[in-house]
Scaffold this motif. Structure first.
Motif, PDB file in Angstrom:
ATOM      1  N   THR A  20      44.219   0.504 -79.645  1.00 34.54           N
ATOM      2  CA  THR A  20      44.515   1.637 -78.759  1.00 34.54           C
ATOM      3  C   THR A  20      44.548   1.179 -77.310  1.00 34.54           C
ATOM      4  O   THR A  20      45.515   1.448 -76.586  1.00 34.54           O
ATOM      5  CB  THR A  20      43.416   2.717 -78.900  1.00 34.54           C
ATOM      6  OG1 THR A  20      43.030   2.765 -80.265  1.00 34.54           O
ATOM      7  CG2 THR A  20      43.910   4.038 -78.422  1.00 34.54           C
ATOM      8  N   VAL A  21      43.493   0.470 -76.906  1.00 33.43           N
ATOM      9  CA  VAL A  21      43.437  -0.002 -75.519  1.00 33.43           C
ATOM     10  C   VAL A  21      44.646  -0.878 -75.216  1.00 33.43           C
ATOM     11  O   VAL A  21      45.304  -0.741 -74.177  1.00 33.43           O
ATOM     12  CB  VAL A  21      42.131  -0.792 -75.286  1.00 33.43           C
ATOM     13  CG1 VAL A  21      42.146  -1.443 -73.917  1.00 33.43           C
ATOM     14  CG2 VAL A  21      40.924   0.120 -75.433  1.00 33.43           C
ATOM     15  N   GLU A  22      44.982  -1.756 -76.179  1.00 29.06           N
ATOM     16  CA  GLU A  22      46.077  -2.691 -75.919  1.00 29.06           C
ATOM     17  C   GLU A  22      47.419  -1.980 -75.800  1.00 29.06           C
ATOM     18  O   GLU A  22      48.258  -2.358 -74.988  1.00 29.06           O
ATOM     19  CB  GLU A  22      46.100  -3.772 -77.000  1.00 29.06           C
ATOM     20  CG  GLU A  22      44.912  -4.724 -76.818  1.00 29.06           C
ATOM     21  CD  GLU A  22      44.750  -5.736 -77.937  1.00 29.06           C
ATOM     22  OE1 GLU A  22      45.703  -6.484 -78.159  1.00 29.06           O
ATOM     23  OE2 GLU A  22      43.683  -5.759 -78.572  1.00 29.06           O
ATOM     24  N   THR A  59      49.815  -1.602 -72.275  1.00 25.86           N
ATOM     25  CA  THR A  59      51.202  -2.073 -72.293  1.00 25.86           C
ATOM     26  C   THR A  59      52.131  -0.953 -71.837  1.00 25.86           C
ATOM     27  O   THR A  59      53.075  -1.173 -71.079  1.00 25.86           O
ATOM     28  CB  THR A  59      51.595  -2.517 -73.720  1.00 25.86           C
ATOM     29  OG1 THR A  59      50.580  -3.403 -74.191  1.00 25.86           O
ATOM     30  CG2 THR A  59      52.925  -3.240 -73.722  1.00 25.86           C
ATOM     31  N   ILE A  60      51.815   0.283 -72.298  1.00 28.09           N
ATOM     32  CA  ILE A  60      52.703   1.415 -72.020  1.00 28.09           C
ATOM     33  C   ILE A  60      52.625   1.850 -70.549  1.00 28.09           C
ATOM     34  O   ILE A  60      53.648   2.065 -69.906  1.00 28.09           O
ATOM     35  CB  ILE A  60      52.341   2.627 -72.916  1.00 28.09           C
ATOM     36  CG1 ILE A  60      52.453   2.231 -74.390  1.00 28.09           C
ATOM     37  CG2 ILE A  60      53.191   3.833 -72.571  1.00 28.09           C
ATOM     38  CD1 ILE A  60      53.789   2.397 -75.010  1.00 28.09           C
ATOM     39  N   PHE A  96      39.165 -11.071 -75.524  1.00 22.39           N
ATOM     40  CA  PHE A  96      39.294  -9.680 -75.983  1.00 22.39           C
ATOM     41  C   PHE A  96      40.408  -9.523 -77.002  1.00 22.39           C
ATOM     42  O   PHE A  96      40.179  -9.096 -78.123  1.00 22.39           O
ATOM     43  CB  PHE A  96      39.512  -8.735 -74.799  1.00 22.39           C
ATOM     44  CG  PHE A  96      39.701  -7.314 -75.236  1.00 22.39           C
ATOM     45  CD1 PHE A  96      38.596  -6.558 -75.599  1.00 22.39           C
ATOM     46  CD2 PHE A  96      40.953  -6.744 -75.322  1.00 22.39           C
ATOM     47  CE1 PHE A  96      38.748  -5.257 -76.036  1.00 22.39           C
ATOM     48  CE2 PHE A  96      41.112  -5.447 -75.763  1.00 22.39           C
ATOM     49  CZ  PHE A  96      40.009  -4.699 -76.118  1.00 22.39           C
ATOM     50  N   GLY A  97      41.634  -9.855 -76.643  1.00 23.60           N
ATOM     51  CA  GLY A  97      42.731  -9.635 -77.585  1.00 23.60           C
ATOM     52  C   GLY A  97      43.467 -10.929 -77.848  1.00 23.60           C
ATOM     53  O   GLY A  97      44.475 -11.208 -77.210  1.00 23.60           O
ATOM     54  N   TYR A  98      42.952 -11.712 -78.815  1.00 27.48           N
ATOM     55  CA  TYR A  98      43.564 -13.018 -79.073  1.00 27.48           C
ATOM     56  C   TYR A  98      45.027 -12.859 -79.469  1.00 27.48           C
ATOM     57  O   TYR A  98      45.920 -13.474 -78.882  1.00 27.48           O
ATOM     58  CB  TYR A  98      42.772 -13.732 -80.169  1.00 27.48           C
ATOM     59  CG  TYR A  98      43.409 -15.025 -80.633  1.00 27.48           C
ATOM     60  CD1 TYR A  98      43.135 -16.217 -79.964  1.00 27.48           C
ATOM     61  CD2 TYR A  98      44.272 -15.061 -81.717  1.00 27.48           C
ATOM     62  CE1 TYR A  98      43.715 -17.407 -80.371  1.00 27.48           C
ATOM     63  CE2 TYR A  98      44.857 -16.237 -82.127  1.00 27.48           C
ATOM     64  CZ  TYR A  98      44.577 -17.408 -81.459  1.00 27.48           C
ATOM     65  OH  TYR A  98      45.152 -18.576 -81.871  1.00 27.48           O
ATOM     66  N   ALA A  99      45.273 -11.997 -80.457  1.00 29.56           N
ATOM     67  CA  ALA A  99      46.643 -11.856 -80.961  1.00 29.56           C
ATOM     68  C   ALA A  99      47.570 -11.368 -79.859  1.00 29.56           C
ATOM     69  O   ALA A  99      48.671 -11.897 -79.665  1.00 29.56           O
ATOM     70  CB  ALA A  99      46.670 -10.894 -82.145  1.00 29.56           C
ATOM     71  N   SER A 100      47.112 -10.374 -79.077  1.00 28.41           N
ATOM     72  CA  SER A 100      48.016  -9.849 -78.056  1.00 28.41           C
ATOM     73  C   SER A 100      48.250 -10.893 -76.962  1.00 28.41           C
ATOM     74  O   SER A 100      49.310 -10.916 -76.337  1.00 28.41           O
ATOM     75  CB  SER A 100      47.498  -8.535 -77.475  1.00 28.41           C
ATOM     76  OG  SER A 100      46.310  -8.743 -76.779  1.00 28.41           O
TER      77      SER A 100
END
Lengths: 384, 526, 172
Positions: free
Chosen positions: A85-87, A91-92, B281-285
């Motif tokens: 959700t945060v990601e 991005t949006i 935090f977000g490896y994949a991203s």
């Protein structure tokens, strides 16, 4: 170097003192003097505001974390990671902000590129290192060269207020008229830039690109060449005088008069002394940048004139190089289009008689007219 | 930097050559990594000295120290050397040292080729620097080599083209080596999506290098034939187009910009989790963001050329695609901040440089966004604003990440801890100096000072003086770094194998200093 | 490539000796091969994706008349293809040592070279030489005055362990 450190020493004081006189510290784009420049100015302010806002939010959080979540205050590391959700949100949201920015920017792009319905058209040609202006409707043609004296650059004279931003013959346009610019260059790429009008357009040899401006207010506006064009790239300023309609008409009339006088010169015959006197001025304006005022050139880059094989050799070959240019690929361009017959005759004569050359001979305007007719017949001898 | 690391390793039954021959013939990834890093450091001081000469001339209006043509030679060579001689070799040095250690491989896939790709660099470096002593001096046409100006120059221009070719060949061989090493030599169990971020960013960087290097090679070769063999690729009089050179150059040049920054993202993504004691935090991203940046980098090249006068549609396309790059770049910055959030932070020198990187690189990113707006760019193109922008990205971005990486891995390489006080002094002087040099340049550009000019109008004096003072602070504080590195190699507190409390990854499982040969048997990653 | 380089080229993987002992009663089999994490599919993907990008851009510029990028793209993709092929030619490499009854069979294959050698267990001798440094140890089996290297894909540590195992097995 020593003076530099002294200056560095007093700089703190100078800096503090000049804080009161904020005039020397400009923090934003120059004051716009056209509609397009004003729109660019506001667009820049808007995007700066957005950037500063985002910066404060993101780095506010980071610095909060740097203070509160340090090991030395006993903070234990959490182990969360990966949160779709945060990601998606981060991005949006930037994407939406960017779309919001793209719209006003696109509007200005379209306005900038709309060169239709001009009131007048001026062709601007970049040369190493001066600007040529052709008023296509009025038939006025002239060159505009740096007017700041050499002594100011070398530091032997006090610098004027408009140091490096003054020319001998400025571009003149009437106020409130749509001026279409056709911009090109003769030798290498230059870029014609007047910040107050929001115009920057590269002049590309062999191609013509267009741009336009409509000046709001009477005044003098200054700019510089904005594309590296060789040694004197920093010394080819642009000055545009925006004047009233009547003043503009008077200026055009005066320009036409002096063009006729120059044409008359081309049919006369001068003596050596007259030619040398006039030639020195032409040399300083057109040749000294490379070949140097004292004729020594720059070893390995620009050949010397003093004692050169060309200036002390056959006069026809000398004229040929000045009119048609040197060997291909060198910086020596032909001056056939830039100087009148009388001017070329004068400068050739000057080069053959100045310094240690003392050849005693002279070129006459008629010789130049003859040389113009024939293309560069014999390849110019190597002038190293 | 590995001298201490393998002083005692050379007694095997196939004895290694010693002295200079050892370094000339070495195929060991750690040796070659050290060679790259030393080369880069020497070039940093060389090109840095040029920058100080430039700033000295610009301390006040008027020409004081040099001729305008020499000034142009300095700006051109400063750019060429900093890009091809400092940043790129430094990152390749990190790749050589760290990629095999991080993926559990004994060496690079092609060790011989690795040796050649390094030793081509000093050859190119000597050709570039040597051209200062040729008739007419070094190249003065700007590092972007735009014709027709570049066609005018003397013999040093041909030599520079040759040097660019050699450096390009070196990069290609290095990239092929890195790609094959990463893909073929990962330890069993180390799947692509388990690779450390540094390895990921280098994999993508190597892809970009291979995809764009032929374009650069072709562009400079066409310059060479235009200069010497009578072709007219870029000569309008012969049916060519000088602007096409810019299109070709920037088609290479913009991916090149990301070649200079993606490995920096990788290094910082290793360091921040370590000192936050918390996983990324977000490896994949992060992986997807890096890949998107790389792909987008092929669609934005003409934003370097808004002032050449393109059709409206082209301007709008390149403006929108450039703005789009802010999205994945933003994702990266948000991820770093989220990694620090609720961590257990400590501030050793590598972390300080990494935090400065995130903050200051973002300033460079924002000025990039300002420049992405085509109308604003037309005002700011070729001004000091652009100079400020790319120095924020390359100095506080790429260079700071290199410093961060050196401080982070130096204990592993040498077996000694560096001196933390010296390291922090170096950090604070660098970060303050750097901002004093480059921040005022934004204002100079906005006020209308063009770049690449040796002399300027009076209204630009104050900010130029501030910048020059900052340049000397920044420049001389790099001597602290040199002293620190030399001291750490010679001695210092013994580093443990783990080195950093929060460090994760295979490189921390081998002894400190890392032995000459590591991972001859692949570890198994679970 | 230098021998040193060759040994580094191969990514070593060791099959646990203890596991192999159980393969068949009385027989000792030890097999090792270098590590390859790149599958054929990935290899094709790398080559074709880069070739597509390079040739697409080079051809695009060539269509505009700027054809000199094309030869460089060709040379570069050729180099990449050669590198990937070199990796592939190493994929079949292996080394097998079997001790069954009185026969010792040593079989190895590296690139285009390979050998199968049978020795009599009574005549086979283990030669292990580590010099003074304890690094770059040489391990081979010798019989009738000819040596054949064993355990090339192993680390020094694993090689020493294999030497000990072999000594034990050959005496038994």
């Amino acid at each position: 170097m020593k003076s530099m450190w002294q200056r560095a020493g007093v700089m703190g004081a100078v800096w503090a003192a000049s804080q009161s006189a904020l005039a020397d510290y400009a923090y934003n784009l120059q004051e716009p003097a056209s509609q397009v420049a004003r729109e660019v100015f506001h667009l820049h302010n808007l995007i700066m505001l957005v950037c500063v806002g985002i910066f404060i939010i993101v780095f506010g959080m980071m610095f909060y974390s740097l203070i509160k979540h340090r090991k030395s205050v006993g903070h234990k590391a959490a182990h969360f990671h990966e949160n779709t959700t945060v990601e998606i949100i981060w991005t949006i949201i930037p994407f939406i902000i960017l779309v919001g920015m793209a719209y006003p920017a696109a509007k200005v792009v379209i306005e900038m590129k709309d060169t239709s319905n001009p009131d007048m058209t001026v062709k601007i040609t970049g040369y190493q290192w001066k600007w040529g202006y052709d008023y296509l409707n009025e038939g006025v043609h002239f060159y505009s060269t740096l007017a700041t004296p050499r002594e100011q650059i070398d530091g032997t004279a006090a610098k004027d207020e408009h140091y490096l931003l003054e020319v001998d013959d400025p571009m003149v346009v009437p106020v409130g008229k749509r001026v279409r610019l056709l911009i090109t260059a003769n030798d290498v790429i230059h870029s014609w830039w007047v910040p107050a009008f929001g115009v920057k357009q590269d002049g590309i040899p062999g191609f013509i690109r267009d741009s336009w401006f409509k000046a709001d207010k009477i005044g003098t506006y200054r700019g510089q060449c904005a594309e590296l064009c060789g040694k004197d790239h920093g010394f080819m300023p642009i000055v545009v005088k925006v004047v009233s309609e009547e003043d503009y008409k008077a200026w055009v009339a005066k320009k036409k008069g002096s063009a006729q006088a120059a044409a008359a010169d081309n049919t006369k015959t001068f003596d050596v002394k007259e030619l040398v006197e006039r030639g020195e001025k032409v040399y300083q304006a057109n040749c000294a940048a490379c070949h140097q005022a004292n004729g020594t050139g720059l070893p390995g880059v620009f050949p010397a004139m003093n004692g050169s094989k060309v200036a002390t050799g056959p006069i026809a070959a000398h004229i040929n190089i000045v009119v048609h240019g040197g060997r291909p690929g060198t910086a020596m361009v032909g001056f056939a289009d830039r100087l009148s017959d009388a001017e070329i005759a004068a400068v050739v004569t000057y080069e053959r008689n100045a310094w240690d050359n003392k050849m005693g001979d002279a070129a006459q305007p008629a010789d130049i007219a003859a040389a113009r007719g024939g293309a560069a017949v014999a390849a110019a001898p190597a002038a190293q | 930097m590995s001298d201490a690391a393998h002083a005692h390793d050379d007694h095997g039954h196939h004895a290694h050559p010693t002295g200079i021959m050892r370094w000339l013939t070495t195929t060991n990834h750690k040796d070659i990594g050290s060679l790259y890093l030393w080369f880069s450091l020497i070039m940093l001081f060389t090109a840095g000295s040029m920058a100080l000469l430039i700033r000295s001339e610009l301390f006040e209006p008027g020409m004081q120290l040099m001729h305008p043509d020499f000034f142009n030679q300095l700006t051109t060579m400063h750019g060429l050397i900093m890009i091809f001689g400092v940043i790129m070799p430094a990152f390749t040095g990190f790749a050589n040292w760290q990629v095999p250690l991080m993926i559990g491989a004994p060496d690079m896939a092609f060790p011989r080729m690795n040796n050649w790709s390094f030793w081509l660099l000093p050859v190119a470096g000597i050709m570039l620097l040597g051209s200062f002593w040729l008739p007419g001096g070094a190249v003065a046409g700007g590092w972007t080599m735009y014709p027709p100006l570049f066609i005018q120059g003397g013999v040093s221009y041909d030599l520079t083209i040759l040097a660019v070719h050699i450096m390009g060949l070196s990069s290609i061989m290095g990239s092929i080596n890195i790609i094959t090493t990463i893909l073929n030599m990962r330890a069993p169990g180390l799947t692509l999506m388990k690779m450390p971020m540094f390895v990921w960013t280098w994999l993508i960087t190597a892809y970009l290098l291979i995809a764009t290097m032929p374009v650069l090679a072709g562009a400079v070769t066409m310059l060479l034939t235009d200069r010497n063999f009578g072709t007219h690729f870029f000569n309008a009089a012969g049916g060519g187009d000088p602007v096409m050179f810019q299109h070709i150059f920037w088609f290479f040049g913009h991916p090149e910009v990301y070649i200079l920054i993606l490995p920096a993202f990788g290094i910082v993504s290793q360091i921040i989790p370590t000192f936050s004691r918390k996983p990324l935090f977000g490896y994949a991203s992060m992986v997807y963001a890096t890949a998107s940046i790389a792909i987008l980098s092929f669609t934005v090249w003409a934003h370097h050329m808004f002032a050449v006068g393109m059709p409206v549609a082209a301007q709008l396309f390149f403006m929108f695609s450039t703005m789009l790059i802010a999205v994945p770049t933003g994702v990266k910055v948000f991820n770093w901040v989220a990694t620090m959030w609720k961590g257990s932070l400590t501030f050793e020198t590598p972390m300080l440089f990494a935090i400065a990187f995130v903050c200051l690189f973002t300033i460079g990113g924002f000025s990039g966004l300002v420049l992405a707006m085509a109308p604003v760019d037309i005002q700011l193109q070729d001004t000091y604003y652009v100079v400020a922008h790319f120095h924020y990205v390359l100095v506080s971005g790429a260079l700071f990440s290199i410093f961060a990486g050196i401080y982070y891995w130096l204990p592993k390489w040498t077996g000694h801890m560096y001196n933390e006080t010296l390291g922090k002094t170096h950090f604070w002087l660098s970060v303050i100096g750097m901002n004093i040099v480059f921040f005022p340049m934004h204002f100079l550009g906005l006020a209308g000072m063009p770049r690449r000019i040796p002399d300027y109008a009076l209204q630009f004096t104050e900010f130029n003086q501030i910048a020059t003072v900052g340049a000397f602070i920044f420049g001389f504080s790099q001597l602290i770094f040199l002293v620190l590195v030399l001291k750490t190699i010679k001695g210092g507190a013994k580093a443990s194998d783990q080195v950093w409390e929060g460090a994760q990854g295979l490189e921390w499982t081998v002894p400190s200093p890392a032995p000459y040969h590591t991972f001859e048997t692949a570890p198994v990653v679970k | 490539m230098m021998p040193h380089a060759v040994s580094s080229l191969l990514h070593m993987e060791q099959v646990n000796t203890e596991d192999c002992e159980g393969v068949s009663a009385g027989a000792f089999v030890f097999q090792s091969r270098p590590n390859h994490s790149l599958t054929h599919r990935q290899q094709k993907l790398v080559l074709w994706s880069l070739a597509t990008v390079c040739f697409a851009t080079a051809s695009g510029f060539a269509l505009l008349g700027y054809w000199l990028i094309l030869p460089f793209a060709g040379l570069e993709i050729g180099l990449l293809a050669w590198a990937l092929e070199a990796l592939r030619s190493r994929e079949g490499d292996y080394e097998t040592l079997t001790i069954e009854g009185d026969v010792v069979v040593l079989e190895w294959h590296a690139g285009t070279h390979g050998e199968r050698r049978e020795m009599n267990r009574q005549w086979a001798r283990v030669i292990c030489d580590c010099g003074t440094s304890g690094r770059n140890c040489r391990l081979s089996l010798s019989s009738h005055g000819r040596e054949t290297k064993v355990g090339q894909y192993l680390s020094d540590e694993a090689r020493l362990q294999l030497a000990a195992t072999l000594r034990r097995k050959l005496q038994a």
